[in-house]
Design a protein around this motif. Structure first.
Motif, PDB file in Angstrom:
ATOM      1  N   MET A   1     -16.425 -47.009  35.469  1.00  0.00           N
ATOM      2  CA  MET A   1     -15.847 -45.905  36.224  1.00  0.00           C
ATOM      3  C   MET A   1     -14.325 -45.908  36.049  1.00  0.00           C
ATOM      4  O   MET A   1     -13.676 -46.913  36.270  1.00  0.00           O
ATOM      5  CB  MET A   1     -16.185 -46.046  37.708  1.00  0.00           C
ATOM      6  N   ALA A   2     -13.799 -44.781  35.638  1.00  0.00           N
ATOM      7  CA  ALA A   2     -12.358 -44.676  35.440  1.00  0.00           C
ATOM      8  C   ALA A   2     -11.648 -44.642  36.785  1.00  0.00           C
ATOM      9  O   ALA A   2     -12.148 -44.092  37.764  1.00  0.00           O
ATOM     10  CB  ALA A   2     -12.032 -43.422  34.649  1.00  0.00           C
ATOM     11  N   MET A   3     -10.461 -45.244  36.826  1.00  0.00           N
ATOM     12  CA  MET A   3      -9.668 -45.195  38.044  1.00  0.00           C
ATOM     13  C   MET A   3      -9.128 -43.785  38.253  1.00  0.00           C
ATOM     14  O   MET A   3      -8.757 -43.102  37.297  1.00  0.00           O
ATOM     15  CB  MET A   3      -8.515 -46.208  37.978  1.00  0.00           C
ATOM     16  N   LYS A   4      -9.086 -43.372  39.523  1.00  0.00           N
ATOM     17  CA  LYS A   4      -8.598 -42.043  39.857  1.00  0.00           C
ATOM     18  C   LYS A   4      -7.355 -42.169  40.734  1.00  0.00           C
ATOM     19  O   LYS A   4      -7.279 -43.049  41.592  1.00  0.00           O
ATOM     20  CB  LYS A   4      -9.675 -41.249  40.604  1.00  0.00           C
ATOM     21  N   PHE A   5      -6.409 -41.269  40.519  1.00  0.00           N
ATOM     22  CA  PHE A   5      -5.153 -41.274  41.264  1.00  0.00           C
ATOM     23  C   PHE A   5      -4.892 -39.887  41.821  1.00  0.00           C
ATOM     24  O   PHE A   5      -4.829 -38.916  41.079  1.00  0.00           O
ATOM     25  CB  PHE A   5      -3.997 -41.709  40.364  1.00  0.00           C
ATOM     26  N   SER A   6      -4.737 -39.834  43.148  1.00  0.00           N
ATOM     27  CA  SER A   6      -4.421 -38.548  43.770  1.00  0.00           C
ATOM     28  C   SER A   6      -2.943 -38.212  43.612  1.00  0.00           C
ATOM     29  O   SER A   6      -2.561 -37.044  43.577  1.00  0.00           O
ATOM     30  CB  SER A   6      -4.776 -38.587  45.267  1.00  0.00           C
ATOM     31  N   GLY A   7      -2.101 -39.264  43.555  1.00  0.00           N
ATOM     32  CA  GLY A   7      -0.667 -39.064  43.417  1.00  0.00           C
ATOM     33  C   GLY A   7      -0.238 -38.871  41.980  1.00  0.00           C
ATOM     34  O   GLY A   7      -1.028 -39.041  41.048  1.00  0.00           O
ATOM     35  N   GLN A   8       1.032 -38.543  41.816  1.00  0.00           N
ATOM     36  CA  GLN A   8       1.542 -38.208  40.491  1.00  0.00           C
ATOM     37  C   GLN A   8       2.735 -39.043  40.044  1.00  0.00           C
ATOM     38  O   GLN A   8       3.102 -39.005  38.877  1.00  0.00           O
ATOM     39  CB  GLN A   8       1.963 -36.733  40.468  1.00  0.00           C
ATOM     40  N   VAL A   9       3.335 -39.811  40.972  1.00  0.00           N
ATOM     41  CA  VAL A   9       4.583 -40.510  40.651  1.00  0.00           C
ATOM     42  C   VAL A   9       4.498 -41.970  41.080  1.00  0.00           C
ATOM     43  O   VAL A   9       4.095 -42.276  42.209  1.00  0.00           O
ATOM     44  CB  VAL A   9       5.797 -39.855  41.344  1.00  0.00           C
ATOM     45  N   ALA A  10       4.907 -42.864  40.174  1.00  0.00           N
ATOM     46  CA  ALA A  10       4.918 -44.296  40.470  1.00  0.00           C
ATOM     47  C   ALA A  10       6.316 -44.855  40.256  1.00  0.00           C
ATOM     48  O   ALA A  10       7.044 -44.421  39.357  1.00  0.00           O
ATOM     49  CB  ALA A  10       3.924 -45.048  39.576  1.00  0.00           C
ATOM     50  N   LEU A  11       6.673 -45.826  41.076  1.00  0.00           N
ATOM     51  CA  LEU A  11       7.936 -46.552  40.953  1.00  0.00           C
ATOM     52  C   LEU A  11       7.632 -47.996  40.607  1.00  0.00           C
ATOM     53  O   LEU A  11       6.743 -48.616  41.210  1.00  0.00           O
ATOM     54  CB  LEU A  11       8.701 -46.494  42.279  1.00  0.00           C
ATOM     55  N   VAL A  12       8.370 -48.557  39.642  1.00  0.00           N
ATOM     56  CA  VAL A  12       8.203 -49.960  39.266  1.00  0.00           C
ATOM     57  C   VAL A  12       9.577 -50.612  39.209  1.00  0.00           C
ATOM     58  O   VAL A  12      10.442 -50.185  38.437  1.00  0.00           O
ATOM     59  CB  VAL A  12       7.505 -50.117  37.893  1.00  0.00           C
ATOM     60  N   THR A  13       9.795 -51.638  40.014  1.00  0.00           N
ATOM     61  CA  THR A  13      11.019 -52.423  39.897  1.00  0.00           C
ATOM     62  C   THR A  13      10.746 -53.614  38.982  1.00  0.00           C
ATOM     63  O   THR A  13       9.609 -54.011  38.771  1.00  0.00           O
ATOM     64  CB  THR A  13      11.522 -52.915  41.263  1.00  0.00           C
ATOM     65  N   GLY A  14      11.810 -54.166  38.431  1.00  0.00           N
ATOM     66  CA  GLY A  14      11.629 -55.233  37.454  1.00  0.00           C
ATOM     67  C   GLY A  14      10.890 -54.732  36.225  1.00  0.00           C
ATOM     68  O   GLY A  14      10.037 -55.419  35.652  1.00  0.00           O
ATOM     69  N   ALA A  15      11.225 -53.509  35.808  1.00  0.00           N
ATOM     70  CA  ALA A  15      10.455 -52.810  34.777  1.00  0.00           C
ATOM     71  C   ALA A  15      10.953 -53.054  33.359  1.00  0.00           C
ATOM     72  O   ALA A  15      10.424 -52.479  32.412  1.00  0.00           O
ATOM     73  CB  ALA A  15      10.478 -51.305  35.056  1.00  0.00           C
ATOM     74  N   ALA A  16      11.960 -53.907  33.201  1.00  0.00           N
ATOM     75  CA  ALA A  16      12.563 -54.090  31.878  1.00  0.00           C
ATOM     76  C   ALA A  16      11.705 -54.914  30.932  1.00  0.00           C
ATOM     77  O   ALA A  16      11.896 -54.858  29.716  1.00  0.00           O
ATOM     78  CB  ALA A  16      13.943 -54.736  32.014  1.00  0.00           C
ATOM     79  N   ALA A  17      10.765 -55.681  31.471  1.00  0.00           N
ATOM     80  CA  ALA A  17       9.979 -56.571  30.614  1.00  0.00           C
ATOM     81  C   ALA A  17       8.759 -57.064  31.382  1.00  0.00           C
ATOM     82  O   ALA A  17       8.574 -56.764  32.563  1.00  0.00           O
ATOM     83  CB  ALA A  17      10.831 -57.769  30.163  1.00  0.00           C
ATOM     84  N   GLY A  18       7.921 -57.826  30.687  1.00  0.00           N
ATOM     85  CA  GLY A  18       6.832 -58.555  31.319  1.00  0.00           C
ATOM     86  C   GLY A  18       5.855 -57.704  32.101  1.00  0.00           C
ATOM     87  O   GLY A  18       5.432 -56.625  31.673  1.00  0.00           O
ATOM     88  N   ILE A  19       5.477 -58.199  33.279  1.00  0.00           N
ATOM     89  CA  ILE A  19       4.491 -57.521  34.118  1.00  0.00           C
ATOM     90  C   ILE A  19       4.982 -56.141  34.525  1.00  0.00           C
ATOM     91  O   ILE A  19       4.201 -55.180  34.563  1.00  0.00           O
ATOM     92  CB  ILE A  19       4.174 -58.382  35.352  1.00  0.00           C
ATOM     93  N   GLY A  20       6.273 -56.013  34.835  1.00  0.00           N
ATOM     94  CA  GLY A  20       6.812 -54.718  35.229  1.00  0.00           C
ATOM     95  C   GLY A  20       6.678 -53.682  34.131  1.00  0.00           C
ATOM     96  O   GLY A  20       6.231 -52.551  34.383  1.00  0.00           O
ATOM     97  N   ARG A  21       7.031 -54.058  32.916  1.00  0.00           N
ATOM     98  CA  ARG A  21       6.905 -53.110  31.797  1.00  0.00           C
ATOM     99  C   ARG A  21       5.443 -52.760  31.555  1.00  0.00           C
ATOM    100  O   ARG A  21       5.103 -51.577  31.373  1.00  0.00           O
ATOM    101  CB  ARG A  21       7.523 -53.699  30.526  1.00  0.00           C
ATOM    102  N   ALA A  22       4.576 -53.748  31.547  1.00  0.00           N
ATOM    103  CA  ALA A  22       3.155 -53.493  31.300  1.00  0.00           C
ATOM    104  C   ALA A  22       2.574 -52.561  32.350  1.00  0.00           C
ATOM    105  O   ALA A  22       1.769 -51.667  32.044  1.00  0.00           O
ATOM    106  CB  ALA A  22       2.384 -54.810  31.270  1.00  0.00           C
TER     107      ALA A  22
END
Length: 253
Positions: free
Chosen positions: A1-22
């Protein structure tokens, strides 16, 4: 079953590398617009370019999560650009400790607690107020198996991640009837740039790290990203106040 998202915008901190980038790439892969934040402007912009190159939409804003003004500006920028922030992954964190508690120093304590605890708290404060105004949202905080179990020679780091779980559980109860869910993800040893610097120069240490997990290997950043997305998706609507371990069985033994 594919994941479903009602929202449209996500924020990620620590996004430059590693888990944040992924995780940022995974959100974008699901069709979400992504707000990226990190102290590392080069790495953050690189993540944004990777998303755009794959046909997604993202923008990066440099942010030190220990600075209240910068965090407030980040959330305001995300709202100004996209109108809302539906999902927030508070991933920014540091791990700079290798020694017994009695050998620690105040500067290390302040640095770790500043990013891992104050930074998460500042982000949550702004995100929760935004989500209240827009009618709901989901927050996932980056904790660790060190926030569930002991972490010898990393006592301050362990304390900071226990605190992240405490913040997550408390906020989950406070906002449970406001259509806001708050959870934490707790990875064990993951194959990140930080891991490679710390362990791969010494193959024996790398082998020991793998052996810590009953599955016989360390985890991948993509595996943690999928856990974050699950906690955010519509199918997890009944899950709040949970600390989800992604640990290859490490906390079982």
């Amino acid at each position: 079953m594919a994941m479903k998202f009602s929202g449209q915008v996500a924020l990620v901190t620590g996004a430059a590398a590693g888990i944040g980038r992924a995780t940022a790439l995974a959100f974008a892969g699901e069709g979400l617009k992504v707000v990226l934040a990190d102290r590392d402007a080069h790495g953050g912009e690189e993540t944004a370019e990777l998303i755009r190159a794959a046909g997604g939409e993202a923008f990066f804003q440099a942010c030190d999560v220990t600075c209240a003004e910068q965090v407030k500006a980040l959330i305001e920028a995300g709202k100004a650009r996209y109108g809302r922030i539906d999902y927030a992954f508070n991933n920014a964190g540091i791990e700079i400790e290798q020694g017994r508690l009695g050998e620690g120093n105040e500067a290390t304590f302040d640095a770790i607690m500043g990013v891992n605890v104050k930074g998460v708290w500042l982000c949550m404060r702004e995100e929760l107020n935004l989500m209240l105004g827009q009618g709901g949202g989901v927050i996932v905080n980056a904790a660790s198996v060190a926030g569930v179990n002991a972490a010898p020679k990393m006592s301050i780091y362990s304390a900071s991640k226990h605190a992240v779980i405490g913040l997550s559980k408390s906020a989950a109860i406070e906002y449970a009837k406001k259509n806001i869910r708050v959870n934490a993800v707790c990875p064990a040893v993951i194959d990140t740039e930080m891991f490679r610097r710390a362990y791969q120069a010494d193959p024996k240490k790398g082998e020991f790290a793998a052996a810590m997990h009953p599955v016989g290997r360390i985890g991948s950043v993509e595996e943690v990203a999928m856990a974050v997305l699950y906690l955010c998706c519509d199918q997890a609507a009944f899950t709040t106040g949970h600390a989800l371990v992604v640990d290859g069985g490490a906390t079982v033994i």
